[in-house]
Design a protein around this motif. Sequence first.
Motif, PDB file in Angstrom:
ATOM      1  N   PRO A 153     -24.256 -55.768  11.467  1.00 28.68           N
ATOM      2  CA  PRO A 153     -24.293 -54.328  11.694  1.00 28.68           C
ATOM      3  C   PRO A 153     -23.249 -53.586  10.852  1.00 28.68           C
ATOM      4  CG  PRO A 153     -23.259 -55.435  13.553  1.00 28.68           C
ATOM      5  CD  PRO A 153     -23.759 -56.500  12.628  1.00 28.68           C
ATOM      6  N   LEU A 154     -23.549 -52.329  10.604  1.00 29.49           N
ATOM      7  CA  LEU A 154     -22.676 -51.474   9.804  1.00 29.49           C
ATOM      8  C   LEU A 154     -22.034 -50.443  10.717  1.00 29.49           C
ATOM      9  CD1 LEU A 154     -25.178 -51.019   6.875  1.00 29.49           C
ATOM     10  CD2 LEU A 154     -23.182 -52.504   6.902  1.00 29.49           C
ATOM     11  N   ALA A 155     -20.958 -49.815  10.234  1.00 30.16           N
ATOM     12  CA  ALA A 155     -20.255 -48.865  11.100  1.00 30.16           C
ATOM     13  C   ALA A 155     -19.582 -47.756  10.311  1.00 30.16           C
ATOM     14  CB  ALA A 155     -19.207 -49.596  11.933  1.00 30.16           C
ATOM     15  N   PHE A 156     -19.462 -46.626  10.981  1.00 39.65           N
ATOM     16  CA  PHE A 156     -18.598 -45.524  10.569  1.00 39.65           C
ATOM     17  C   PHE A 156     -17.470 -45.477  11.587  1.00 39.65           C
ATOM     18  CE2 PHE A 156     -22.660 -44.478   8.731  1.00 39.65           C
ATOM     19  CZ  PHE A 156     -22.347 -43.911   7.512  1.00 39.65           C
ATOM     20  N   ARG A 157     -16.415 -44.741  11.263  1.00 41.49           N
ATOM     21  CA  ARG A 157     -15.317 -44.621  12.218  1.00 41.49           C
ATOM     22  C   ARG A 157     -14.946 -43.152  12.369  1.00 41.49           C
ATOM     23  NH1 ARG A 157     -10.365 -43.617  10.015  1.00 41.49           N
ATOM     24  NH2 ARG A 157     -10.107 -44.006   7.802  1.00 41.49           N
ATOM     25  N   PRO A 158     -14.276 -42.829  13.486  1.00 43.76           N
ATOM     26  CA  PRO A 158     -13.849 -41.439  13.695  1.00 43.76           C
ATOM     27  C   PRO A 158     -12.834 -41.010  12.644  1.00 43.76           C
ATOM     28  CG  PRO A 158     -13.730 -42.691  15.740  1.00 43.76           C
ATOM     29  CD  PRO A 158     -13.978 -43.678  14.634  1.00 43.76           C
ATOM     30  N   ASP A 159     -12.868 -39.735  12.285  1.00 44.74           N
ATOM     31  CA  ASP A 159     -11.900 -39.243  11.306  1.00 44.74           C
ATOM     32  C   ASP A 159     -10.556 -38.938  11.939  1.00 44.74           C
ATOM     33  OD1 ASP A 159     -12.754 -37.042  12.707  1.00 44.74           O
ATOM     34  OD2 ASP A 159     -13.156 -35.799  10.959  1.00 44.74           O
ATOM     35  N   HIS A 160     -10.539 -38.815  13.250  1.00 46.69           N
ATOM     36  CA  HIS A 160      -9.267 -38.584  13.932  1.00 46.69           C
ATOM     37  C   HIS A 160      -9.243 -39.376  15.233  1.00 46.69           C
ATOM     38  CE1 HIS A 160      -5.657 -36.656  15.352  1.00 46.69           C
ATOM     39  NE2 HIS A 160      -6.266 -36.395  16.497  1.00 46.69           N
TER      40      HIS A 160
END
Length: 167
Positions: A153-160
């Motif tokens: 699986p792939l992911a993004f993360r929160p910017d803050h």
Amino acid sequence: MASTQLLILISSLMLFQLAFSDPVKKIDVVVEGMVYCQSCEHAGSWSLSGAKPIPAAKVSVICKNYKDQVSYYKVFETDGNGYFYAQLEGFTMSQYLVEHPLQSCHVKPVSSPLENCNLLTNVNYGLYGSPLRYESKKLLGSNYEAVIYAAGPLAFRPDHCPPPTHV
């Protein structure tokens, strides 16, 4: 005369065989996977504990030929559960061993619709392209077959992320 009749007989048999033979089976290549928003607690790691699926995230499937030139590129969107099913229509291999999807294709996250979770991560090599895995999945029909590969699986993360509190 006999040779003409023999030629007609052979031609008729060949046409008869073509008319009643099974149609050519279509074989598709498919890539599937999930895209998540990584929790702040695990940002900077490969952990997806506490991660939530991202609907409408975009991923790209990129394949290169044996000359390292891009031979296939297309962007796909995840469904409401963060799942993508990428049917690689038009994907071809001229050199079977070196252009096989397992060697020539990878998947990268492109964009997240979530304003609070849109920074790329390198979970499963997402920044460089997540390699495909063969997990013995196929869809079979009478004249259709789809070989399904997995990525991520792939992911993004929160910017803050708020600083951790120590209690």
